[in-house]
Design a protein around this motif. Structure first.
Motif, PDB file in Angstrom:
ATOM      1  N   VAL A 152       0.849  -1.197   0.000  1.00 40.17           N
ATOM      2  CA  VAL A 152       0.000   0.000   0.000  1.00 40.17           C
ATOM      3  C   VAL A 152       0.885   1.247   0.000  1.00 40.17           C
ATOM      4  N   ALA A 153       0.661   2.119  -0.981  1.00 41.73           N
ATOM      5  CA  ALA A 153       1.472   3.338  -1.102  1.00 41.73           C
ATOM      6  C   ALA A 153       0.865   4.518  -0.362  1.00 41.73           C
ATOM      7  N   ALA A 154      -0.442   4.479  -0.128  1.00 43.64           N
ATOM      8  CA  ALA A 154      -1.106   5.601   0.552  1.00 43.64           C
ATOM      9  C   ALA A 154      -2.334   5.090   1.287  1.00 43.64           C
ATOM     10  N   ASP A 155      -2.619   5.658   2.457  1.00 40.99           N
ATOM     11  CA  ASP A 155      -3.826   5.304   3.206  1.00 40.99           C
ATOM     12  C   ASP A 155      -5.056   5.553   2.346  1.00 40.99           C
ATOM     13  N   GLY A 156      -6.066   4.701   2.563  1.00 40.11           N
ATOM     14  CA  GLY A 156      -7.316   4.990   1.891  1.00 40.11           C
ATOM     15  C   GLY A 156      -8.017   3.757   1.358  1.00 40.11           C
ATOM     16  N   ARG A 157      -9.049   4.028   0.574  1.00 44.34           N
ATOM     17  CA  ARG A 157      -9.925   3.002   0.031  1.00 44.34           C
ATOM     18  C   ARG A 157      -9.285   2.360  -1.201  1.00 44.34           C
ATOM     19  N   HIS A 158      -9.145   1.057  -1.155  1.00 39.95           N
ATOM     20  CA  HIS A 158      -8.610   0.299  -2.280  1.00 39.95           C
ATOM     21  C   HIS A 158      -9.705  -0.617  -2.815  1.00 39.95           C
ATOM     22  N   VAL A 159      -9.695  -0.834  -4.127  1.00 38.49           N
ATOM     23  CA  VAL A 159     -10.749  -1.620  -4.771  1.00 38.49           C
ATOM     24  C   VAL A 159     -10.118  -2.744  -5.592  1.00 38.49           C
ATOM     25  N   ILE A 160     -10.721  -3.934  -5.459  1.00 33.42           N
ATOM     26  CA  ILE A 160     -10.343  -5.084  -6.282  1.00 33.42           C
ATOM     27  C   ILE A 160     -11.454  -5.331  -7.289  1.00 33.42           C
ATOM     28  N   ARG A 161     -11.076  -5.416  -8.545  1.00 29.55           N
ATOM     29  CA  ARG A 161     -12.041  -5.609  -9.637  1.00 29.55           C
ATOM     30  C   ARG A 161     -11.828  -6.987 -10.249  1.00 29.55           C
TER      31      ARG A 161
END
Length: 811
Positions: A394-403
């Motif tokens: 992870v490069a930055a905090d926050g919401r990540h999405v898997i498609r």
């Protein structure tokens, strides 16, 4: 390191492992009915001394093993009434070895044999509903079976062909199945189905009472004596997918069963109390029992189901990870998205299970997007694995999405998946290196001797030394293990047993424990791949994985093999010879070929050596390159010979080879000399470390026509340069020669250390031409003035001659 190998060193000079392995081709019958005791004939080769069968399943009890001849053994087995229908591995153990693995069918329905002629509707074999038929498809053959149905009854046909192949080669049956009505119209048919790989499954609900027909043939209208099959015909339930395809240990999984016609039915599945990465889920109802399982995953990960609509990144199903994300690409063009919060610096592992394990038709593509909706990583296939896998930090905090989507944009309710998203924690994957191409390793250990094998390890998220442990070995068999260095991924293991060890066999387990207590709880998983069917170019068609491997106590071998342990090291850019001797039993005269089981990194071994009939000793040359891994390494020799029951292979006792840094560095200034003259080849010497003994250099590799009167010259620790005189013949080939090497020898009371290095360049020149003159030619001559010659008269022409003659007459 020497203390770590002390136990193995005691084994020097003992007898070795015997490897006349038996072979299973097929079973007759191909399968049995559960809840019954059945006599099964095992067909193959080298079976005359069979004594046991390893099944690996507590639901299968072997009650008798009776060899008939070298190609046949009768095995009586009892199958528990509650054993899940499906395929189960069996291996035959003989007094001299352990066979390959083959699969025996276990079903809930009675078994009948195909009866010829049945190659047309008019001669179709009449059968009852809910029956398993065993047969064979000869060349261009087709088998028909007639069954009566009531209107509304659903007929299901599942065939096992490729999965029961009797050999690795491409002579297996690729089955095609169909259901026909009395008018010869195919109501349903199937060649391959992802759930069963190259085997087929089809179903049809009768529209009216009558006789219907089941067709079995080869998909390409081929066939042969090895094209065997089991076809299950009945009204039993046969889901093609389970949704969700897994759960947590001990829970009652409430799942949707997806059938081949797209219909869905709710079911409860009791999951085992312990994790199982390939749990066989069997479906049973008032119409029967599925003839094979739907495999699902049982782990401690919480299961999260997709929530539609979730086709867009912004509409993704919100989840917490780690978790097993479960769903289905429910229609053509469907896309599923899952979103989770992640913190900078965390590393995640994303593993799809679709084609593998649960056998979904989904050809997955997985992409991961960061908080800015930009793609971070993604994957379609991973090597030979058709399922997606990727890791990312992870490069930055926050919401990540898997498609998730299908590669070809296809979909349907059976396109189920399980995507496991976990923190990238340390893991260890273990396996055994093949001794024979495409053959899973078996380890028969001879009485009074040992058998060695190489263990491979793949570490993830850590690098540390590993210690190996072997569990559940046969009584009397002990294991000698060696530390697997942190910078290495392979190490040998030695199994041995005393002379008096009784006959025994087992399926053993292998685990790895990190030496560093920080990683003490890192799990290790052992997997052995059995390549049951290979297609063209040896491409795997049908494999079977086990988490254990076969070990047995075997008869002793007819000879003793001894390797003289080296007393001096092999150095980088150096060489040495292993001295191997044999002590034959009386009457044993066959040739014995020798190859190394394992070469330390950077070490090459000449694997063409053999004992001829009368030879008692051979030497095996070894060389080390300039970057060979230093340290002490155990080495083994595999000996292969013939017996009256096939080839046999044995493993030697270990010897320990010390690999050290080079002792010298050499510089080679360019040298030149003319044909027919003398010259000198200069070699610069740098002693890089102390040595014990006397040293000398030898000049080798001189080109044809060039000799060295003093090719060997002594050196000391203070030597900085050595001059080798050379004599160049008049007919030596001119030009630059880059074949010269220097070989260093260090001799002491333990032996000789050899180091070779090059290449020196010698230029052979052709001498310049020289002028040779007489004394008279060399003295200067006075210039003489040449006398003037009178002018020569010009010859008269014919006309002039006539005129002159006429004038003379007139005068």
């Amino acid at each position: 390191m020497r203390s770590l190998f002390c136990l193995a060193a005691i084994l020097l000079g003992q007898t070795l492992a015997f490897a006349a392995q038996p072979v299973i081709s097929k079973f007759q019958p191909l399968g049995v009915q559960r809840g019954q005791t059945t006599k099964v004939t095992v067909l193959g080769s080298r079976l005359r001394d069979s004594r046991a069968v390893l099944s690996g399943s507590p639901g299968i009890e072997i009650t008798e093993v009776a060899p008939v001849d070298n190609g046949k053994v009768e095995v009586t087995l009892s199958v528990a009434n509650d054993l899940a229908p499906g395929l189960y591995p069996l291996q035959v153990v003989t007094d001299t070895g352990v066979s390959n693995l083959r699969l025996l069918g276990v079903g809930a329905m009675p078994v009948v044999a195909e009866v010829e002629p049945n190659d047309d509707l008019e001669t179709a074999q009449k059968i009852d509903l809910n029956t398993t038929i065993e047969g064979v498809i000869k060349n261009e053959d087709q088998d028909f079976f007639a069954v009566d149905l009531k209107a509304g009854e659903t007929l299901v046909v599942e065939v096992e062909g490729t999965r029961l192949a009797s050999s690795q080669n491409n002579t297996f049956l690729d089955p095609y199945v169909a259901i026909l009505d009395a008018g010869r119209f195919e109501k349903s048919s199937q060649d391959d189905i992802p759930l069963l790989q190259q085997d087929g499954l089809c179903s049809y609900t009768a529209e009216e009472d009558g006789t219907y027909y089941v067709l079995v043939r080869d998909a390409s209208f081929g066939g042969n004596d090895a094209a065997i099959y089991r076809v299950h015909v009945g009204t039993f339930p046969r889901p093609v997918a389970v949704m969700p395809p897994g759960g947590q240990p001990g829970e009652m999984l409430v799942a949707d069963l997806v059938f081949i016609d797209g219909s869905i039915k709710k079911a409860e599945i009791q999951l085992p109390s312990e994790a199982d990465e390939r749990f066989p889920a069997i479906t049973e109802d008032e119409n029967g029992v599925s003839p094979s399982p739907n495999y699902i995953r049982v782990t401690n990960l919480p299961v999260v189901l997709e929530q539609e609509p979730n086709n867009e990144l912004k509409a993704a199903t919100e989840v917490e990870v780690p978790a097993a994300l479960s769903g289905a690409i429910g229609s053509d063009g469907d896309v599923d998205c899952f979103a989770f919060e992640a913190k900078k610096g965390e590393k995640y592992r994303v593993q799809m299970y679709a084609r593998t394990t649960i056998r979904s038709p989904l050809d997955s593509v997985v992409n991961v997007y960061g908080p800015d909706s930009r793609r971070i990583t993604g994957n379609d296939d991973t090597g030979n694995n058709p399922d997606s896998f990727c890791e990312f930090t992870v490069a930055a905090d926050g919401r990540h999405v898997i498609r998730i989507n299908d590669q070809l944009g296809q979909g349907g309710p059976e396109f189920v998946y399980r995507l496991e998203v976990t923190k990238a924690t340390p893991t260890i994957a273990l396996g055994l290196a093949e001794l024979d191409r495409d053959q899973a390793v078996v380890l028969p250990v001879p009485r009074g001797g040992q058998m060695a094998v190489m263990v491979n390890a793949t570490r993830k998220e850590f690098s540390d030394e590993l210690n190996l442990e072997l569990l559940d070995l046969p009584e009397g068999v002990t294991a000698t293990t060696f530390p697997m260095r942190a910078d290495r991924s392979t190490v040998p293991v030695v199994l041995s047993c005393p002379d008096e060890t009784p006959s025994a066999q087992s399926l053993a387990r292998l685990i790895a424990v990190p030496a560093n207590e920080k990683y003490a709880n890192v799990p290790s998983v052992f997997t052995q791949l059995h390549k049951l069917v290979l297609g063209r170019n040896r491409r795997p068609i049908w494999n079977w994985e086990t988490d254990r491997f076969a070990v047995s106590v075997a008869d002793p071998v007819p000879f003793n093999l001894k390797i003289e342990e080296p007393q001096v090291p092999i150095v980088r850019n150096g060489s040495m010879e292993l001295v191997v001797s044999v002590d034959r039993q009386e009457g044993f005269e066959a040739d014995i070929s020798l190859v190394s089981l394992y070469n330390p990194p950077g070490i090459s071994v000449n694997n063409s050596r053999k004992f001829q009939k009368d030879a008692t000793e051979v030497t095996i040359p070894m060389t080390a390159n300039g970057s060979a891994a230093t340290g002490q390494w155990p080495m083994f020799i595999i000996a292969t010979t013939s017996s009256d029951n096939g080839a046999v292979r044995i493993t030697s006792q270990p010897v320990f080879v010390e690999v050290e840094e080079s002792i010298f560095k050499f510089e080679f200034p360019k040298s030149a000399a003319e044909q027919g003259s003398d010259g000198v080849v200069m070699v610069g010497v740098e002693v890089t470390r102390e040595f014990d003994g006397e040293a000398e250099l030898e000049l080798v590799g001189l080109p044809a026509g060039v000799t060295c009167p003093e090719p060997k010259q002594p050196i000391t620790a203070e030597t900085e340069q050595v001059a080798f005189p050379i004599v160049v013949a008049k007919d030596a080939r001119p030009g630059a020669h880059k074949t010269i090497n220097v070989r260093a020898y260090v001799r002491n009371d333990k032996g000789v250390i050899k180091q070779t290095q090059g290449t020196a360049e010698l230029r052979v020149d052709v001498p310049l031409p020289t002028e040779t003159k007489t004394a008279e030619e060399k003295e200067p001559k006075a210039e003489k003035k040449a006398a003037k010659e009178p002018p020569k008269e010009r010859p008269l022409s014919r006309l002039e001659q006539l005129r002159k003659a006429k004038l003379g007459d007139e005068s």
